[in-house]
Design a protein around this motif. Sequence first.
Motif, PDB file in Angstrom:
ATOM      1  N   ALA A  47      41.212  33.782  48.893  1.00 25.32           N
ATOM      2  CA  ALA A  47      41.542  34.705  49.981  1.00 25.32           C
ATOM      3  C   ALA A  47      41.412  34.065  51.355  1.00 25.32           C
ATOM      4  CB  ALA A  47      40.647  35.943  49.909  1.00 25.32           C
ATOM      5  N   LEU A  48      40.701  32.957  51.456  1.00 27.54           N
ATOM      6  CA  LEU A  48      40.423  32.365  52.765  1.00 27.54           C
ATOM      7  C   LEU A  48      41.684  32.019  53.538  1.00 27.54           C
ATOM      8  CD1 LEU A  48      38.415  31.384  54.858  1.00 27.54           C
ATOM      9  CD2 LEU A  48      38.263  29.229  53.598  1.00 27.54           C
TER      10      LEU A  48
ATOM     11  N   GLU B 279      42.023  43.371  46.126  1.00 25.23           N
ATOM     12  CA  GLU B 279      40.721  42.773  46.431  1.00 25.23           C
ATOM     13  C   GLU B 279      40.868  41.470  47.220  1.00 25.23           C
ATOM     14  OE1 GLU B 279      38.343  42.324  42.929  1.00 25.23           O
ATOM     15  OE2 GLU B 279      38.061  44.488  42.691  1.00 25.23           O
ATOM     16  N   GLU B 280      41.774  40.618  46.790  1.00 23.39           N
ATOM     17  CA  GLU B 280      41.968  39.349  47.493  1.00 23.39           C
ATOM     18  C   GLU B 280      42.510  39.592  48.904  1.00 23.39           C
ATOM     19  OE1 GLU B 280      44.357  35.116  47.064  1.00 23.39           O
ATOM     20  OE2 GLU B 280      44.297  36.466  45.343  1.00 23.39           O
ATOM     21  N   TRP B 281      43.423  40.535  49.041  1.00 20.15           N
ATOM     22  CA  TRP B 281      43.999  40.841  50.349  1.00 20.15           C
ATOM     23  C   TRP B 281      42.922  41.331  51.315  1.00 20.15           C
ATOM     24  CZ3 TRP B 281      48.159  39.307  52.591  1.00 20.15           C
ATOM     25  CH2 TRP B 281      48.628  39.952  53.740  1.00 20.15           C
ATOM     26  N   GLU B 282      42.052  42.198  50.836  1.00 18.75           N
ATOM     27  CA  GLU B 282      40.977  42.719  51.688  1.00 18.75           C
ATOM     28  C   GLU B 282      39.999  41.609  52.075  1.00 18.75           C
ATOM     29  OE1 GLU B 282      40.680  45.807  53.193  1.00 18.75           O
ATOM     30  OE2 GLU B 282      42.753  45.885  52.479  1.00 18.75           O
TER      31      GLU B 282
ATOM     32  N   LEU C  74      32.550  43.319  50.125  1.00 20.26           N
ATOM     33  CA  LEU C  74      33.675  43.027  49.236  1.00 20.26           C
ATOM     34  C   LEU C  74      33.261  41.992  48.197  1.00 20.26           C
ATOM     35  CD1 LEU C  74      36.520  42.813  51.901  1.00 20.26           C
ATOM     36  CD2 LEU C  74      36.233  44.596  50.155  1.00 20.26           C
ATOM     37  N   PRO C  75      33.534  42.262  46.930  1.00 22.26           N
ATOM     38  CA  PRO C  75      33.147  41.302  45.894  1.00 22.26           C
ATOM     39  C   PRO C  75      33.995  40.038  45.950  1.00 22.26           C
ATOM     40  CG  PRO C  75      34.422  43.101  44.939  1.00 22.26           C
ATOM     41  CD  PRO C  75      34.206  43.442  46.392  1.00 22.26           C
ATOM     42  N   ARG C  76      33.390  38.931  45.656  1.00 15.83           N
ATOM     43  CA  ARG C  76      34.092  37.643  45.645  1.00 15.83           C
ATOM     44  C   ARG C  76      35.152  37.619  44.554  1.00 15.83           C
ATOM     45  NH1 ARG C  76      36.551  33.770  44.342  1.00 15.83           N
ATOM     46  NH2 ARG C  76      36.185  31.619  44.871  1.00 15.83           N
ATOM     47  N   GLY C  77      34.931  38.365  43.498  1.00 13.61           N
ATOM     48  CA  GLY C  77      35.899  38.384  42.411  1.00 13.61           C
ATOM     49  C   GLY C  77      35.682  37.212  41.477  1.00 13.61           C
ATOM     50  N   ASP C  78      36.439  37.187  40.407  1.00 11.54           N
ATOM     51  CA  ASP C  78      36.254  36.131  39.417  1.00 11.54           C
ATOM     52  C   ASP C  78      37.362  35.082  39.452  1.00 11.54           C
ATOM     53  OD1 ASP C  78      38.302  37.682  38.448  1.00 11.54           O
ATOM     54  OD2 ASP C  78      37.364  38.088  36.502  1.00 11.54           O
ATOM     55  N   SER C  79      38.227  35.159  40.459  1.00 11.07           N
ATOM     56  CA  SER C  79      39.284  34.148  40.561  1.00 11.07           C
ATOM     57  C   SER C  79      38.656  32.806  40.921  1.00 11.07           C
ATOM     58  CB  SER C  79      40.340  34.563  41.580  1.00 11.07           C
ATOM     59  OG  SER C  79      39.748  34.844  42.820  1.00 11.07           O
ATOM     60  N   PRO C  80      39.127  31.732  40.306  1.00 13.15           N
ATOM     61  CA  PRO C  80      38.542  30.412  40.577  1.00 13.15           C
ATOM     62  C   PRO C  80      38.862  29.940  41.994  1.00 13.15           C
ATOM     63  CG  PRO C  80      40.465  30.202  39.167  1.00 13.15           C
ATOM     64  CD  PRO C  80      40.211  31.675  39.334  1.00 13.15           C
TER      65      PRO C  80
END
Length: 164
Positions: free
Chosen positions: A94-95, A121-124, A53-59
Amino acid sequence: MRRIDTRGRRYSGHGRGGVLADHDEWIQECLIQSEGLLDVKLLRRLWATMRELPRGDSPDVMNHGDLLPGNLLVDHGRLTGVLDVGGLAPADPALDLVSAWHLLEAGSRQVMRNQLGTGDEEWERGKAWAFQQAMGAVWYYVDSNPAFSHMGRRTLERITAHSI
């Protein structure tokens, strides 16, 4: 906690909250130790997907990092306090979603997700962080803290029911 200013700080690289794949060694140890306790074959397949799962670009946001049932105070079904905040630090947003999987059944999890406005994405990733935490709880505490081991097993059951 997400509203607390990180003051420009980012994830430190220690513990949970960075990249899921960085926890491969721990998960492999958990899978080995869980033989005979859990469906390791299924859990290995789930981790193979979760770790990608990608970390994403959210700070990064401020995170408790350990939102387990024992760290939450509840009165009449309402959250009234959070304990053990010494590890409060910036991390993947997401943690802290681990609490949804450790504490809530499907309907309540959906309410929480809707209230937070959490995307797919964050939920996963939140589910994957809960998986990472629960995997260690089951085998490590099976004899020394059976209630905590059971919490980990229940979390994994919720995750697998949602993933199959």
